[in-house]
Design a protein around this motif. Structure first.
Motif, PDB file in Angstrom:
ATOM      1  N   MET A  35      74.979   4.002  51.019  1.00 40.27           N
ATOM      2  CA  MET A  35      74.234   2.827  52.335  1.00 40.27           C
ATOM      3  C   MET A  35      73.220   1.929  51.864  1.00 40.27           C
ATOM      4  SD  MET A  35      73.277   6.561  54.370  1.00 40.27           S
ATOM      5  CE  MET A  35      74.124   7.809  54.967  1.00 40.27           C
ATOM      6  N   GLU A  36      73.119   1.282  53.074  1.00 33.55           N
ATOM      7  CA  GLU A  36      71.962  -0.174  52.681  1.00 33.55           C
ATOM      8  C   GLU A  36      70.889  -0.298  53.816  1.00 33.55           C
ATOM      9  OE1 GLU A  36      73.696  -3.486  51.552  1.00 33.55           O
ATOM     10  OE2 GLU A  36      75.703  -2.323  50.673  1.00 33.55           O
ATOM     11  N   ILE A  37      69.924   0.099  53.269  1.00 32.42           N
ATOM     12  CA  ILE A  37      69.006   0.124  54.859  1.00 32.42           C
ATOM     13  C   ILE A  37      68.149  -0.835  54.851  1.00 32.42           C
ATOM     14  CG2 ILE A  37      67.725   2.059  55.889  1.00 32.42           C
ATOM     15  CD1 ILE A  37      69.569   4.549  54.689  1.00 32.42           C
ATOM     16  N   GLY A  38      67.161  -1.350  55.444  1.00 33.49           N
ATOM     17  CA  GLY A  38      66.183  -2.185  55.556  1.00 33.49           C
ATOM     18  C   GLY A  38      65.032  -1.826  55.830  1.00 33.49           C
ATOM     19  N   GLU A  39      63.867  -2.423  55.592  1.00 35.02           N
ATOM     20  CA  GLU A  39      61.878  -1.840  55.503  1.00 35.02           C
ATOM     21  C   GLU A  39      62.053  -1.061  57.202  1.00 35.02           C
ATOM     22  OE1 GLU A  39      59.577  -3.283  51.830  1.00 35.02           O
ATOM     23  OE2 GLU A  39      59.694  -4.103  53.547  1.00 35.02           O
ATOM     24  N   TYR A  40      61.401  -0.131  57.289  1.00 38.89           N
ATOM     25  CA  TYR A  40      60.543   0.107  58.553  1.00 38.89           C
ATOM     26  C   TYR A  40      62.186   0.866  59.686  1.00 38.89           C
ATOM     27  CZ  TYR A  40      57.386  -2.447  56.231  1.00 38.89           C
ATOM     28  OH  TYR A  40      56.501  -3.149  55.628  1.00 38.89           O
ATOM     29  N   SER A  41      63.660   0.701  58.841  1.00 36.68           N
ATOM     30  CA  SER A  41      63.864   1.260  60.333  1.00 36.68           C
ATOM     31  C   SER A  41      63.226   3.158  59.433  1.00 36.68           C
ATOM     32  CB  SER A  41      64.745   1.072  59.995  1.00 36.68           C
ATOM     33  OG  SER A  41      65.506  -0.485  59.538  1.00 36.68           O
ATOM     34  N   TYR A  42      63.446   3.992  61.253  1.00 38.32           N
ATOM     35  CA  TYR A  42      63.627   4.726  61.471  1.00 38.32           C
ATOM     36  C   TYR A  42      64.315   6.245  61.506  1.00 38.32           C
ATOM     37  CZ  TYR A  42      61.201   4.650  65.880  1.00 38.32           C
ATOM     38  OH  TYR A  42      61.447   4.427  67.389  1.00 38.32           O
ATOM     39  N   TYR A  43      65.051   7.206  61.421  1.00 37.97           N
ATOM     40  CA  TYR A  43      65.772   8.025  62.243  1.00 37.97           C
ATOM     41  C   TYR A  43      64.571   9.442  62.572  1.00 37.97           C
ATOM     42  CZ  TYR A  43      69.688  11.056  62.694  1.00 37.97           C
ATOM     43  OH  TYR A  43      70.725  11.534  62.155  1.00 37.97           O
ATOM     44  N   THR A  44      65.108   9.673  63.520  1.00 40.20           N
ATOM     45  CA  THR A  44      64.534  11.123  64.206  1.00 40.20           C
ATOM     46  C   THR A  44      65.360  11.832  64.120  1.00 40.20           C
ATOM     47  OG1 THR A  44      62.763   9.790  65.445  1.00 40.20           O
ATOM     48  CG2 THR A  44      63.195  12.306  65.849  1.00 40.20           C
ATOM     49  N   HIS A  45      65.290  13.224  62.954  1.00 37.23           N
ATOM     50  CA  HIS A  45      66.074  14.603  63.770  1.00 37.23           C
ATOM     51  C   HIS A  45      65.332  16.032  62.986  1.00 37.23           C
ATOM     52  CE1 HIS A  45      66.000  15.041  59.149  1.00 37.23           C
ATOM     53  NE2 HIS A  45      66.310  13.384  58.715  1.00 37.23           N
ATOM     54  N   SER A  46      65.446  16.675  62.774  1.00 35.73           N
ATOM     55  CA  SER A  46      65.024  18.845  62.621  1.00 35.73           C
ATOM     56  C   SER A  46      64.880  18.709  61.502  1.00 35.73           C
ATOM     57  CB  SER A  46      65.607  18.886  63.513  1.00 35.73           C
ATOM     58  OG  SER A  46      64.400  18.934  65.065  1.00 35.73           O
TER      59      SER A  46
END
Length: 210
Positions: A35-46
């Protein structure tokens, strides 16, 4: 004081001062070699923060060939997830049953085609959306809730349905080209926040002069 904190695990504080624990900055909670992920990317989960990678992309094992690439400032709503290439079953023969995965010596189908799944910058993925293997989603796109995205999505397109289709383009082609050239998501954070009104109000002339 900056609005955003790149180092935060949970970036949202509610008006009453409560830290909202269901939303996480992906870059700060995901440690996955594919996985490569950029800054400030968000995910909502429980789930717990440590479960984020498994919830987001349940079939992306550490030893797979494909990657999941997510740009900056991506917003992924609760219930959305990625089905990556390694989830595929063999389809060339007379059965799709994955016999080989049940024995360690034969595990996997290295002859099956794989393709990276790539999400651009400032993409909004709505509630319960499913992104299928190898899809490319362009910057500025919006994926409607409960969509099943089976094909590439152009930059600044709004898509929805099963399979997801283009509902409309957010802007004319010449404006999209200019926004991609401006690429505000690559600006330093202080510059982004200094010109936030231009971004929020759709002031292209302001962005040009920033």
């Amino acid at each position: 004081m900056p609005i955003l904190n790149a180092e935060a695990t949970h970036p949202i504080t509610l008006p009453d001062g409560t830290l909202y624990g269901d939303t996480v900055y992906l870059k700060n909670v995901v440690d996955h070699p594919r996985m490569e992920i950029g800054e400030y990317s968000y995910y909502t989960h429980s789930g717990e923060p440590d479960d984020t990678a498994r919830i987001l992309a349940p079939y992306l094992g550490h030893g797979v060939r494909e990657r999941l690439v997510i740009g900056k400032f991506v917003q992924i709503a609760r219930g959305s997830y990625f089905i990556t290439s390694s989830a595929n079953h063999p389809m060339k023969g007379f059965t799709t049953y994955p016999f080989r995965i049940f024995k360690q010596e034969t595990f996997g189908y290295k002859d099956l085609p794989v393709k990276d799944t790539v999400v651009g910058n400032d993409v909004w993925i709505g509630h319960d959306a499913a992104i299928m293997p190898g899809v490319q989603i362009g910057s500025g796109a919006i994926v409607a809730a409960r969509s099943v995205v089976t094909r590439d999505v152009p930059p600044y397109a709004v898509v929805g349905g099963n399979p997801a289709a283009i509902i409309r383009m957010r802007y004319p082609a010449e404006i999209i080209d200019e926004l991609l050239d401006i690429a505000w998501w690559d600006w330093p954070l202080d510059k982004i926040e200094a010109h936030l009104a231009f971004l929020e109000n759709g002031d292209l002339e302001g962005l040009r002069s920033a």
